[in-house]
Design a protein around this motif. Structure first.
Motif, PDB file in Angstrom:
ATOM      1  N   UNK A   1       0.841  -1.183   0.000  1.00  0.00           N
ATOM      2  CA  UNK A   1       0.000   0.000   0.000  1.00  0.00           C
ATOM      3  C   UNK A   1       0.885   1.245   0.000  1.00  0.00           C
ATOM      4  N   UNK A   2       0.600   2.177  -0.864  1.00  0.00           N
ATOM      5  CA  UNK A   2       1.367   3.417  -0.966  1.00  0.00           C
ATOM      6  C   UNK A   2       0.674   4.496  -0.138  1.00  0.00           C
ATOM      7  N   UNK A   3       1.443   5.149   0.740  1.00  0.00           N
ATOM      8  CA  UNK A   3       0.900   6.208   1.587  1.00  0.00           C
ATOM      9  C   UNK A   3       1.408   7.554   1.108  1.00  0.00           C
ATOM     10  N   UNK A   4       0.522   8.512   1.089  1.00  0.00           N
ATOM     11  CA  UNK A   4       0.905   9.879   0.753  1.00  0.00           C
ATOM     12  C   UNK A   4       1.780  10.433   1.866  1.00  0.00           C
ATOM     13  N   UNK A   5       2.737  11.274   1.502  1.00  0.00           N
ATOM     14  CA  UNK A   5       3.594  11.909   2.504  1.00  0.00           C
ATOM     15  C   UNK A   5       2.780  12.775   3.447  1.00  0.00           C
ATOM     16  N   UNK A   6       1.631  13.233   2.987  1.00  0.00           N
ATOM     17  CA  UNK A   6       0.839  14.167   3.770  1.00  0.00           C
ATOM     18  C   UNK A   6      -0.408  13.526   4.371  1.00  0.00           C
ATOM     19  N   UNK A   7      -0.450  12.212   4.409  1.00  0.00           N
ATOM     20  CA  UNK A   7      -1.619  11.516   4.945  1.00  0.00           C
ATOM     21  C   UNK A   7      -1.875  11.901   6.403  1.00  0.00           C
ATOM     22  N   UNK A   8      -0.831  11.975   7.219  1.00  0.00           N
ATOM     23  CA  UNK A   8      -1.035  12.334   8.624  1.00  0.00           C
ATOM     24  C   UNK A   8      -1.496  13.786   8.758  1.00  0.00           C
ATOM     25  N   UNK A   9      -1.006  14.672   7.919  1.00  0.00           N
ATOM     26  CA  UNK A   9      -1.439  16.071   7.962  1.00  0.00           C
ATOM     27  C   UNK A   9      -2.931  16.162   7.636  1.00  0.00           C
ATOM     28  N   UNK A  10      -3.352  15.409   6.645  1.00  0.00           N
ATOM     29  CA  UNK A  10      -4.769  15.388   6.279  1.00  0.00           C
ATOM     30  C   UNK A  10      -5.605  14.839   7.424  1.00  0.00           C
ATOM     31  N   UNK A  11      -5.113  13.802   8.101  1.00  0.00           N
ATOM     32  CA  UNK A  11      -5.830  13.252   9.260  1.00  0.00           C
ATOM     33  C   UNK A  11      -5.981  14.321  10.344  1.00  0.00           C
ATOM     34  N   UNK A  12      -4.917  15.082  10.585  1.00  0.00           N
ATOM     35  CA  UNK A  12      -4.995  16.152  11.588  1.00  0.00           C
ATOM     36  C   UNK A  12      -6.008  17.213  11.201  1.00  0.00           C
TER      37      UNK A  12
END
Length: 53
Positions: free
Chosen positions: A1-12
């Motif tokens: 699975x490929x994760x975006x570098x900004x996935x955690x920022x989007x979650x926040x």
């Protein structure tokens, strides 16, 4: 699975919108946003300097 570098920022950001709608901006703590996002406070400060944008 490929994760975006900004996935955690989007979650926040998504978590912040939810918590702020429920509690109001001034009552929302960084800890509330971290808990809602399921991420650490250290991760929060990696993306943001403070609660204020």
């Amino acid at each position: 699975m490929i994760h975006s570098r900004h996935e955690s920022k989007t979650k926040f950001l998504d978590a912040a919108m939810h918590v702020i709608r429920v509690k109001g901006y001034s009552a929302t703590r960084i800890e509330d946003v971290c808990e809602e996002a399921g991420l650490t406070k250290g991760s929060f400060f990696h993306h943001f300097r403070s609660k204020r944008i």
